[in-house]
Design a protein around this motif. Structure first.
Motif, short mmCIF file in Angstrom:
data_model
loop_
_atom_site.label_atom_id
_atom_site.label_comp_id
_atom_site.label_asym_id
_atom_site.label_seq_id
_atom_site.Cartn_x
_atom_site.Cartn_y
_atom_site.Cartn_z
N GLN A 1 0.84 -1.19 0.00
CA GLN A 1 0.00 0.00 0.00
C GLN A 1 0.88 1.24 0.00
OE1 GLN A 1 -1.59 -1.41 3.96
NE2 GLN A 1 -1.55 0.78 4.41
N ALA A 2 0.40 2.27 -0.68
CA ALA A 2 1.12 3.54 -0.73
C ALA A 2 0.49 4.51 0.25
CB ALA A 2 1.10 4.11 -2.14
N GLY A 3 1.31 5.16 1.05
CA GLY A 3 0.82 6.14 1.99
C GLY A 3 0.92 7.55 1.42
N SER A 4 0.70 8.53 2.27
CA SER A 4 0.75 9.94 1.87
C SER A 4 1.59 10.72 2.87
CB SER A 4 -0.65 10.53 1.81
OG SER A 4 -0.61 11.94 1.66
N VAL A 5 2.36 11.67 2.38
CA VAL A 5 3.12 12.55 3.26
C VAL A 5 2.61 13.98 3.14
CG1 VAL A 5 5.17 11.09 3.35
CG2 VAL A 5 4.95 12.79 1.53
N ALA A 6 1.30 14.11 3.02
CA ALA A 6 0.65 15.42 2.91
C ALA A 6 -0.33 15.59 4.07
CB ALA A 6 -0.08 15.54 1.58
N GLY A 7 -0.60 16.87 4.40
CA GLY A 7 -1.67 17.16 5.34
C GLY A 7 -1.24 17.63 6.72
N ALA A 8 0.06 17.80 6.95
CA ALA A 8 0.53 18.30 8.25
C ALA A 8 1.79 19.13 8.03
CB ALA A 8 0.81 17.15 9.21
N ILE A 9 2.15 19.92 9.02
CA ILE A 9 3.29 20.83 8.87
C ILE A 9 4.48 20.43 9.74
CG2 ILE A 9 1.87 22.77 8.12
CD1 ILE A 9 2.15 23.91 10.97
N THR A 10 4.44 19.23 10.32
CA THR A 10 5.61 18.68 11.00
C THR A 10 5.80 17.23 10.57
OG1 THR A 10 4.51 17.82 12.98
CG2 THR A 10 5.18 20.15 13.02
N VAL A 11 7.05 16.81 10.55
CA VAL A 11 7.34 15.42 10.22
C VAL A 11 6.74 14.49 11.27
CG1 VAL A 11 9.22 13.74 10.03
CG2 VAL A 11 9.40 15.94 8.88
N ASN A 12 6.77 14.88 12.53
CA ASN A 12 6.21 14.05 13.58
C ASN A 12 4.72 13.83 13.39
OD1 ASN A 12 4.84 13.99 16.56
ND2 ASN A 12 6.79 12.87 16.52
N ALA A 13 3.98 14.88 13.04
CA ALA A 13 2.54 14.74 12.84
C ALA A 13 2.23 13.82 11.65
CB ALA A 13 1.90 16.11 12.62
N LEU A 14 3.00 13.95 10.58
CA LEU A 14 2.82 13.05 9.44
C LEU A 14 3.07 11.61 9.85
CD1 LEU A 14 4.64 15.18 6.73
CD2 LEU A 14 2.20 14.61 6.74
N ALA A 15 4.13 11.38 10.62
CA ALA A 15 4.46 10.03 11.06
C ALA A 15 3.40 9.46 11.98
CB ALA A 15 5.83 10.04 11.75
N GLN A 16 2.91 10.26 12.90
CA GLN A 16 1.88 9.79 13.82
C GLN A 16 0.61 9.40 13.08
OE1 GLN A 16 2.22 9.21 17.00
NE2 GLN A 16 3.71 10.61 17.90
N THR A 17 0.22 10.21 12.11
CA THR A 17 -0.99 9.90 11.33
C THR A 17 -0.81 8.60 10.56
OG1 THR A 17 -1.59 12.23 11.12
CG2 THR A 17 -2.49 10.71 9.49
N LEU A 18 0.32 8.45 9.91
CA LEU A 18 0.56 7.22 9.14
C LEU A 18 0.58 6.00 10.04
CD1 LEU A 18 3.20 8.68 6.72
CD2 LEU A 18 1.16 7.44 5.99
N LEU A 19 1.21 6.08 11.20
CA LEU A 19 1.24 4.94 12.11
C LEU A 19 -0.16 4.56 12.57
CD1 LEU A 19 4.40 5.84 14.20
CD2 LEU A 19 4.09 3.77 12.82
N SER A 20 -1.03 5.53 12.71
CA SER A 20 -2.41 5.23 13.11
C SER A 20 -3.18 4.49 12.03
CB SER A 20 -3.15 6.52 13.48
OG SER A 20 -3.47 7.29 12.32
N LEU A 21 -2.70 4.57 10.79
CA LEU A 21 -3.38 3.93 9.66
C LEU A 21 -2.72 2.62 9.23
CD1 LEU A 21 -3.88 7.15 7.48
CD2 LEU A 21 -5.61 6.02 8.89
N CYS A 22 -1.49 2.39 9.68
CA CYS A 22 -0.73 1.23 9.23
C CYS A 22 -1.04 0.00 10.08
CB CYS A 22 0.77 1.53 9.32
SG CYS A 22 1.37 2.63 8.03
#
Length: 245
Positions: free
Chosen positions: A37-58
């Motif tokens: 599956q391909a994720g997204s690195v859009a929608g937040a203004i910090t790397v930490n927030a992007l990572a947290q969102t992705l982890l919640s979906l993975c």
């Protein structure tokens, strides 16, 4: 057990101004070996927030690959939840904190894009640094990259530019990771040069390094067959190690 390992997901993160199309060749090549599956690195203004969102979906445990900015976000995911990452692929990326020079460059680019200059930025500033010399006049590649950028849009560029300024240095993090790792880049990558990939590969305990001739920053699109082969080997190594645990 074999079916369980085979179904272990592979999550691939695209780069700045990119989407799942960046990985289309690799998704097709890996689909017979693993669920991808391909994720997204859009929608937040910090790397930490992007990572947290992705982890919640993975899924709970998965192999993780990242291209360019996607690699930076992947490293933040590893920092937050190392126990969930079975393998790591770093493609045309870097593991170091932001530099003053790049921060100043992005600040100027943000102002240009906020003024309606995204297309000009992509064509005049970004594209000349994206492709190997042999691919520099390839209209199909250029059109595909530009299409992804225009689909992402100005707001996404601004958010991603701000996020990149928040990344941490991750070389010591790599030294702690024990899973199978792939480090790959184009031999002509001007943005994330081979020297940095050699240093990242050396920091990892179980790594495979690939420097791809005839590719620049966009190796997954420029030399898909070679990248596919390297990623297939990596996924199989991850599956093998998981089956032994």
């Amino acid at each position: 057990m074999a079916d369980c390992i085979r179904s272990m997901p592979v999550v691939l993160l695209p780069g700045m101004l990119c989407d799942a199309r960046l990985w289309r060749h690799q998704v097709a090549a890996l689909s017979g070996t693993a669920t991808v599956q391909a994720g997204s690195v859009a929608g937040a203004i910090t790397v930490n927030a992007l990572a947290q969102t992705l982890l919640s979906l993975c899924p709970q445990r998965f192999a993780l690959g990242g291209f360019s900015m996607g690699g930076i976000v992947a490293l933040e995911m590893l920092r937050i939840a190392p126990e969930r990452i079975a393998g790591l692929a770093l493609v045309d990326t870097n593991c170091w904190a932001d530099t003053a020079e790049r921060a100043a460059m992005r600040e100027a680019q943000v102002e240009l894009v906020r003024g309606g200059g995204l297309c000009g930025l992509v064509r005049e500033q970004l594209m000349p640094n994206y492709l190997a010399d042999v691919n520099a006049e390839n209209p199909g590649l250029q059109q595909e990259i530009e299409s992804m950028a225009m689909s992402a849009g100005a707001l996404t560029f601004v958010q991603q530019a701000l996020a990149l300024g928040t990344r941490a240095d991750s070389l010591e993090l790599l030294q702690k990771f024990k899973g199978p790792s792939l480090v790959l880049c184009g031999a002509e990558d001007k943005l994330c040069p081979p020297e940095g990939h050699r240093e990242m590969a050396a920091a990892l305990e179980d790594s495979s390094l690939h420097i791809i001739d005839g590719a620049g920053h966009f190796a997954p699109l420029e030399r898909p067959a070679i990248v596919n082969s390297a990623m297939l080997d990596w996924v199989r190594q991850v599956q093998q190690k998981e089956s032994e645990q």
